[in-house]
Design a protein around this motif. Structure first.
Motif, PDB file in Angstrom:
ATOM      1  N   PHE A  32       0.831  -1.204   0.000  1.00  0.00           N
ATOM      2  CA  PHE A  32       0.000   0.000   0.000  1.00  0.00           C
ATOM      3  C   PHE A  32       0.868   1.258   0.000  1.00  0.00           C
ATOM      4  O   PHE A  32       0.689   2.165  -0.822  1.00  0.00           O
ATOM      5  CB  PHE A  32      -0.977   0.019   1.193  1.00  0.00           C
ATOM      6  N   ASN A 183      -5.705   3.153   8.275  1.00  0.00           N
ATOM      7  CA  ASN A 183      -7.161   3.291   8.214  1.00  0.00           C
ATOM      8  C   ASN A 183      -7.787   3.320   9.603  1.00  0.00           C
ATOM      9  O   ASN A 183      -8.420   2.369  10.046  1.00  0.00           O
ATOM     10  CB  ASN A 183      -7.756   2.098   7.446  1.00  0.00           C
ATOM     11  N   VAL A 221      -6.106   8.044   3.568  1.00  0.00           N
ATOM     12  CA  VAL A 221      -5.342   7.459   2.462  1.00  0.00           C
ATOM     13  C   VAL A 221      -6.235   6.509   1.689  1.00  0.00           C
ATOM     14  O   VAL A 221      -7.091   5.847   2.272  1.00  0.00           O
ATOM     15  CB  VAL A 221      -4.122   6.671   2.989  1.00  0.00           C
ATOM     16  N   ASP A 222      -6.078   6.459   0.392  1.00  0.00           N
ATOM     17  CA  ASP A 222      -6.912   5.545  -0.382  1.00  0.00           C
ATOM     18  C   ASP A 222      -6.271   5.153  -1.706  1.00  0.00           C
ATOM     19  O   ASP A 222      -6.014   6.004  -2.561  1.00  0.00           O
ATOM     20  CB  ASP A 222      -8.282   6.205  -0.649  1.00  0.00           C
ATOM     21  N   ARG A 223      -6.036   3.899  -1.866  1.00  0.00           N
ATOM     22  CA  ARG A 223      -5.689   3.313  -3.159  1.00  0.00           C
ATOM     23  C   ARG A 223      -5.781   1.798  -2.989  1.00  0.00           C
ATOM     24  O   ARG A 223      -5.101   1.239  -2.116  1.00  0.00           O
ATOM     25  CB  ARG A 223      -4.283   3.725  -3.600  1.00  0.00           C
ATOM     26  N   ILE A 224      -6.589   1.170  -3.782  1.00  0.00           N
ATOM     27  CA  ILE A 224      -6.752  -0.279  -3.645  1.00  0.00           C
ATOM     28  C   ILE A 224      -5.520  -0.963  -4.234  1.00  0.00           C
ATOM     29  O   ILE A 224      -5.163  -0.742  -5.391  1.00  0.00           O
ATOM     30  CB  ILE A 224      -8.056  -0.743  -4.330  1.00  0.00           C
ATOM     31  N   LYS A 287     -14.534   7.670   3.679  1.00  0.00           N
ATOM     32  CA  LYS A 287     -13.734   6.555   3.161  1.00  0.00           C
ATOM     33  C   LYS A 287     -13.831   5.316   4.053  1.00  0.00           C
ATOM     34  O   LYS A 287     -14.006   4.198   3.577  1.00  0.00           O
ATOM     35  CB  LYS A 287     -12.287   7.019   2.988  1.00  0.00           C
ATOM     36  N   LEU A 291     -15.921   2.902   1.731  1.00  0.00           N
ATOM     37  CA  LEU A 291     -15.000   1.939   1.112  1.00  0.00           C
ATOM     38  C   LEU A 291     -14.672   0.799   2.079  1.00  0.00           C
ATOM     39  O   LEU A 291     -15.012  -0.356   1.857  1.00  0.00           O
ATOM     40  CB  LEU A 291     -13.720   2.635   0.628  1.00  0.00           C
ATOM     41  N   ASN A 292     -14.027   1.129   3.177  1.00  0.00           N
ATOM     42  CA  ASN A 292     -13.565   0.053   4.061  1.00  0.00           C
ATOM     43  C   ASN A 292     -14.733  -0.727   4.666  1.00  0.00           C
ATOM     44  O   ASN A 292     -14.651  -1.947   4.832  1.00  0.00           O
ATOM     45  CB  ASN A 292     -12.631   0.594   5.137  1.00  0.00           C
ATOM     46  N   HIS A 295     -15.968  -3.054   2.094  1.00  0.00           N
ATOM     47  CA  HIS A 295     -14.952  -4.097   1.934  1.00  0.00           C
ATOM     48  C   HIS A 295     -15.104  -5.170   3.010  1.00  0.00           C
ATOM     49  O   HIS A 295     -15.077  -6.362   2.717  1.00  0.00           O
ATOM     50  CB  HIS A 295     -13.551  -3.473   2.086  1.00  0.00           C
ATOM     51  N   HIS A 359      -8.561  -8.286  -6.071  1.00  0.00           N
ATOM     52  CA  HIS A 359      -8.365  -7.942  -4.664  1.00  0.00           C
ATOM     53  C   HIS A 359      -9.028  -9.028  -3.820  1.00  0.00           C
ATOM     54  O   HIS A 359     -10.255  -9.138  -3.765  1.00  0.00           O
ATOM     55  CB  HIS A 359      -8.996  -6.571  -4.387  1.00  0.00           C
ATOM     56  N   GLN A 363      -7.886 -11.468   2.079  1.00  0.00           N
ATOM     57  CA  GLN A 363      -6.887 -10.502   2.575  1.00  0.00           C
ATOM     58  C   GLN A 363      -7.588  -9.404   3.392  1.00  0.00           C
ATOM     59  O   GLN A 363      -7.157  -9.036   4.486  1.00  0.00           O
ATOM     60  CB  GLN A 363      -6.158  -9.900   1.362  1.00  0.00           C
ATOM     61  N   ILE A 364      -8.708  -8.922   2.880  1.00  0.00           N
ATOM     62  CA  ILE A 364      -9.456  -7.857   3.572  1.00  0.00           C
ATOM     63  C   ILE A 364     -10.054  -8.385   4.891  1.00  0.00           C
ATOM     64  O   ILE A 364     -10.194  -7.640   5.860  1.00  0.00           O
ATOM     65  CB  ILE A 364     -10.577  -7.321   2.643  1.00  0.00           C
ATOM     66  N   LYS A 371     -10.880  -3.964  12.714  1.00  0.00           N
ATOM     67  CA  LYS A 371     -11.480  -3.226  11.590  1.00  0.00           C
ATOM     68  C   LYS A 371     -12.978  -2.952  11.779  1.00  0.00           C
ATOM     69  O   LYS A 371     -13.466  -1.895  11.384  1.00  0.00           O
ATOM     70  CB  LYS A 371     -11.262  -3.996  10.288  1.00  0.00           C
ATOM     71  N   ARG A 375     -14.868   0.661  11.115  1.00  0.00           N
ATOM     72  CA  ARG A 375     -15.580   0.785   9.850  1.00  0.00           C
ATOM     73  C   ARG A 375     -17.104   0.772   9.975  1.00  0.00           C
ATOM     74  O   ARG A 375     -17.806   1.359   9.164  1.00  0.00           O
ATOM     75  CB  ARG A 375     -15.148  -0.361   8.925  1.00  0.00           C
TER      76      ARG A 375
HETATM   77  C1  CS2 Z   1      -8.980  -2.981   2.781  1.00  0.00           C
HETATM   78  C2  CS2 Z   1      -8.054  -1.789   2.592  1.00  0.00           C
HETATM   79  O1  CS2 Z   1      -7.582  -4.751   3.433  1.00  0.00           O
HETATM   80  C3  CS2 Z   1      -8.474  -3.978   3.794  1.00  0.00           C
HETATM   81  O2  CS2 Z   1      -8.942  -4.004   4.925  1.00  0.00           O
HETATM   82  O3  CS2 Z   1     -10.255  -2.522   3.117  1.00  0.00           O
HETATM   83  O4  CS2 Z   1      -6.733  -2.178   2.518  1.00  0.00           O
HETATM   84  C4  CS2 Z   1      -8.429  -0.952   1.356  1.00  0.00           C
HETATM   85  O5  CS2 Z   1      -8.192  -1.663   0.171  1.00  0.00           O
HETATM   86  C5  CS2 Z   1      -7.667   0.343   1.316  1.00  0.00           C
HETATM   87  O6  CS2 Z   1      -7.939   1.065   2.490  1.00  0.00           O
HETATM   88  C6  CS2 Z   1      -8.042   1.154   0.074  1.00  0.00           C
HETATM   89  O7  CS2 Z   1      -7.553   2.419   0.172  1.00  0.00           O
END
Ligand code: CS2
Length: 464
Positions: A32, A183, A221-224, A287, A291-292, A295, A359, A363-364, A371, A375
């Motif tokens: 990352f 995060n 921060v954000d980038r997959i 975010k 996003l998270n 996820h 992805h 892993q997530i 988390k 989240r």
């Molecule tokens: C994901 C993050 O693995 C995880 O828990 O939610 O790594 C996610 O891909 C990044 O925060 C994206 O910026």
């Protein structure tokens, strides 16, 4: 191509830029960071003045892979329409975490202006009350070691930072910015708290010095960025003719929102697309929840349906409906204009659907014990406060309960033993125990318990 024609990535072979002087130390040189902060630094117009010395976490593997190629690596940006390759040169040095003396000597240097971190949610070592966990064996060992000898080897993130700051104070090397890129909500404040609390245990006089000399920055921060595969290394070789043992795949989208002071200066990250703001909180909330949060929901719930990646899951109408429901609940509590949130949701769907980003949901799924709270709980509590029992948030919690009970992705968690024990017994018991682990007040809410139980039953039925 024969082996004699293969070249490994190296500055001597003409790859990348010349080594820039080290003015940033980074802790946690994972994929990352290499797709995000290192890329922003690469694209800053003053990149030649801002080299990064990056330290690994516990495993030295990344340092071993990057050192023979002078810290260089290929970033593969995977768009829906194909890949592009770029060599990133912003790492001037790469060290394993065991090279503690090297870390201390950077911190003693007046030229060093910034320390940044991507150490994951687990690296901050907070207890249930949000403060430094003074019972953590690593924390206990670091405090004891630093009391005896400030240069002793320490291993925890707060311990390493305190050791570095003791050295910096002794060297009168000047003010410093320390910036968390993990995060977490209010990540700068979280870091400042655990660092001050460890410092207080070692040397109470240090606490005031830190307050006067260290600026803790907060960032979104954000980038997959998926994991690197052998296939990816082969594709770099095929496309560029260069051997790279540590390429990084990432998506075209990237975002970095930064709040804080940089008393020793910083690269012109804003000229590379980062946003410098007075208050990062709304961006962080957007975010982490949208996003998270989605996820994590997919990591637990969609793996029960057998999906392996985010792209697979989001193509399943059932998963898409779960995500949309969660987003509706979360958006009600994010202080940003509705149009902006709608555009962000659409952009997320486009990102998730990118077929070239594999992805892995497994892993997530890791470290849900840390988390889920970050989240999901903010939305859950906010909905309850307005008198609603949110089904989307309840499903996320229910999916985590079922994950801990063996459905979907395998459990990989820093607190695995503790949280898997919560999942023992009847489903009803484990829903209550998991809610109590997340927040005792939540477990006391009978309607919420019933809603989570109903969702957990529904999820289990999907496996039949
Ligand atoms: C994901 C993050 O693995 C995880 O828990 O939610 O790594 C996610 O891909 C990044 O925060 C994206 O910026």
């Amino acid at each position: 191509m024969t082996s004699s024609t293969l070249t490994r990535l190296s500055r001597a072979s003409g790859h990348g830029r010349p080594v820039a002087p080290v003015r940033i130390v980074h802790l946690g040189v994972g994929n990352f960071f290499r797709a995000h902060q290192a890329w922003y630094t690469e694209h800053a117009p003053d990149a030649a003045e801002w080299g990064i010395a990056a330290f690994t976490g516990r495993s030295p593997a990344m340092a071993d892979a990057l050192r023979p190629q002078d810290g260089l690596y290929t970033l593969i940006t995977r768009g829906t329409d194909g890949d592009s390759y770029e060599v990133i040169s912003s790492l001037s040095a790469v060290h394993s975490s065991a090279e503690h003396e090297a870390f201390l000597s950077y911190l003693r240097s007046p030229g060093l202006a910034i320390v940044t971190l991507t150490v994951t949610e687990a690296g901050y070592l907070r207890g249930a009350d949000g403060h430094l966990d003074l019972t953590n064996p690593g924390v206990v060992a670091d405090i004891r070691a630093l009391r005896a000898d400030p240069q002793a080897v320490v291993t925890t993130t707060p311990g390493r930072i305190v050791a570095g700051l003791i050295g910096r104070r002794a060297a009168a090397a000047g003010k410093l910015a320390i910036v968390s890129c993990d995060n977490l909500s209010h990540n700068g404040e979280v870091l400042a708290t655990v660092v001050a609390e460890l410092a207080a245990e070692v040397d109470p006089g240090l606490v005031g010095w830190i307050a006067a000399n260290v600026a803790f920055g907060t960032t979104m921060v954000d980038r997959i960025t998926p994991a690197t595969t052998e296939e990816l290394k082969a594709s770099v070789l095929a496309a560029t003719g260069t051997v790279d043992e540590a390429p990084v795949p990432t998506e075209p989208f990237s975002e970095w929102v930064i709040q804080g002071e940089f008393p020793g200066g910083r690269p012109a990250w804003d000229a590379a697309g980062a946003r410098i703001v007075d208050d990062v909180a709304p961006f962080e909330r957007r975010k982490l929840a949208l996003l998270n949060g989605s996820h994590s929901l997919l990591a637990y719930a969609a793996t029960i349906l057998g999906h392996e990646t985010v792209a697979d899951a989001i193509r399943d109408p059932r998963c898409l409906a779960w995500v949309e429901q969660w987003w509706d609940e979360a958006c009600a509590h994010i202080p940003l204009p509705a149009g902006e949130l709608a555009a962000y949701r659409q952009a997320l769907l486009d990102r998730y659907r990118n077929p070239n980003i594999r992805h892995a949901l497994a892993q997530i799924a890791s470290d849900g014990s840390l988390k889920i709270a970050v989240r999901i709980l903010h939305t859950l509590r906010a909905e309850l406060a307005e008198g609603r029992i949110p089904a989307g948030a309840a499903r996320a919690v229910a999916a985590w309960v079922q994950h801990l009970r063996g459905l979907g992705a395998p459990v990989k968690d820093v607190a695995a033993a503790q949280v898997q024990a919560l999942a023992a017994g009847t489903l009803e018991d484990s829903v209550a125990a998991v809610l109590a682990f997340l927040d005792a007040d939540l477990a006391g809410n009978e309607s919420l318990r019933a809603a989570v139980l109903a969702q957990a039953i529904e999820l289990a039925e999907l496996t039949r």
